[in-house]
Enzyme design. Structure first.
Site, PDB file in Angstrom:
ATOM      1  N   LYS A  56       1.213  -1.438   0.404  1.00  0.00           N
ATOM      2  CA  LYS A  56      -0.042   0.340  -0.234  1.00  0.00           C
ATOM      3  C   LYS A  56       0.530   1.537   0.103  1.00  0.00           C
ATOM      4  CE  LYS A  56      -3.812  -2.502   2.217  1.00  0.00           C
ATOM      5  NZ  LYS A  56      -4.634  -2.422   3.596  1.00  0.00           N
ATOM      6  N   GLN A 100      -4.690  -2.029   9.463  1.00  0.00           N
ATOM      7  CA  GLN A 100      -4.539  -3.252   9.470  1.00  0.00           C
ATOM      8  C   GLN A 100      -5.107  -4.039  10.238  1.00  0.00           C
ATOM      9  OE1 GLN A 100      -3.271  -4.013   5.912  1.00  0.00           O
ATOM     10  NE2 GLN A 100      -3.564  -5.905   6.238  1.00  0.00           N
ATOM     11  N   ASP A 123     -10.824   3.299   4.717  1.00  0.00           N
ATOM     12  CA  ASP A 123     -10.938   1.932   4.508  1.00  0.00           C
ATOM     13  C   ASP A 123     -12.075   1.532   4.388  1.00  0.00           C
ATOM     14  OD1 ASP A 123      -8.883   0.178   4.242  1.00  0.00           O
ATOM     15  OD2 ASP A 123      -8.785  -0.349   6.413  1.00  0.00           O
TER      16      ASP A 123
END
Ligand code: NAP
Length: 295
Positions: A56, A100, A123
């Site tokens: 990412k 994460q 997200d």
């Protein structure tokens, strides 16, 4: 010649999207002298998570964004993690950030997601963003479902009136997809059936799917006998299975690709299908955050 499905090339499509984002980022940098800034928090040293966060970060930099990763040890307490989130929520230099997953077992994931400022939740996991998505308000949509919709759109796949079967009902993939595919929109306007581990006669249902989205987390679970001739098959799964090659493994999806490709009209490969789209859509969400598109 043996018939085979058209490949839906996620790698190529993701690259196109990244090029589009890169051009927009360059314009933003020209105007504001600062590119969008994506941050990531990672707790512990799970190798898969480390790999995801590193890719990412690379992807963000490749489109001209600023990227920073905040690493915390496995034994970080929930309170410490919540303070780290508060810090990023209040840092005006950071446009969007992710935490994460998975987190260590002693940390309550719902509490952590709730603490993220919805306007920085690139997200799309915060209940406010999930709720807005569900009622059709502009919001960050979780990257994997958003990437699948983008693939359907860019391959001009008809979804209206089609029977879409979603295999899996997780919060980050199956559930949002089932909501989005039923929306009065394109892609959408499909008649959606959601299947899960308690579904009876699974193959009987999947065989009626015009569009079959497989997010079940079980390697090569979906066989040709479960698929309708001419279906569009989207494979979300990603698994390592042992193989007789240098690496000792190869990647496969939730779909038995070789046999299903002979029956489907369109299919996403693994790797190179949904996976690359997930990161591209995270970057797109970060761009939206920098442009204050939703908040
Ligand atoms: P998950 O949270 O494990 O959910 C799996 C879903 O499949 C659950 O709803 C489960 O039902 C259902 N299921 C499991 N076994 C079943 C069976 N035998 N029959 C019918 N339904 C069954 O997984 P996820 O997070 O959605 O991820 C799914 C897959 O996609 C995984 O392989 C993951 O690695 C991959 N993934 C890939 C990306 C990407 O970027 N490519 C992103 C996210 C996930 P219950 O609800 O009843 O338990």
């Amino acid at each position: 010649m043996e018939k085979t499905a058209t490949l839906i090339d996620g790698k190529k499509t993701a690259q196109q999207i990244r090029n589009e984002i890169k051009a927009e980022v360059a314009t933003i940098v020209d105007k504001h002298e600062k590119g969008p800034h994506l941050a990531a928090i990672i707790v512990g040293d799970d190798p898969a998570s480390q790999t995801y966060v590193a890719s990412k970060e690379r992807a963000a930099k490749s489109v001209g964004m600023t990227s920073s990763t905040y690493r915390y040890p496995e034994e970080t307490t929930e309170e410490e993690l919540l303070s780290a989130i508060d810090f990023l929520n209040n840092d005006s230099e950071i446009d969007g950030f992710i935490v994460q997953l998975p987190l260590p077992a002693h940390i309550n994931v719902d509490k952590v997601i709730d603490r993220i400022d919805p306007s920085k939740d690139v997200d799309g996991f915060h209940p406010v963003n999930v709720g807005k998505m569900a009622i059709g308000q502009p919001a960050y949509v979780s990257a994997t479902p958003a990437g699948i919709l983008e693939l359907l759109k860019r391959y001009k796949i008809e979804t209206e009136g089609k029977h879409c079967v979603v295999l899996g009902r997780s919060n980050i993939v199956g559930s949002p997809l089932s909501i989005l595919m039923a929306k009065k929109a394109y892609p959408g306007n499909a008649t959606v059936t959601v299947c899960h581990s308690k579904t009876q006669n699974l193959a009987g249902i999947t065989k009626t799917a015009d569009i079959l989205i497989c997010a079940i987390g079980s390697p090569q679970f979906v066989k040709a006998g479960m698929v309708k001739e001419g279906a569009v098959v989207i494979d979300v799964g990603i698994h390592r299975i042992s193989a007789d090659n240098e690496k000792g493994y190869r990647l496969v999806g939730d779909v038995a690709f070789d046999e299903v490709a002979k029956k489907a009209a369109y299919i996403t490969p693994v790797p190179g299908g949904v996976g690359p789209m997930t990161i591209a859509m995270l970057l797109k969400n970060t761009l939206s955050a920098a442009k204050k598109e939703f908040y």
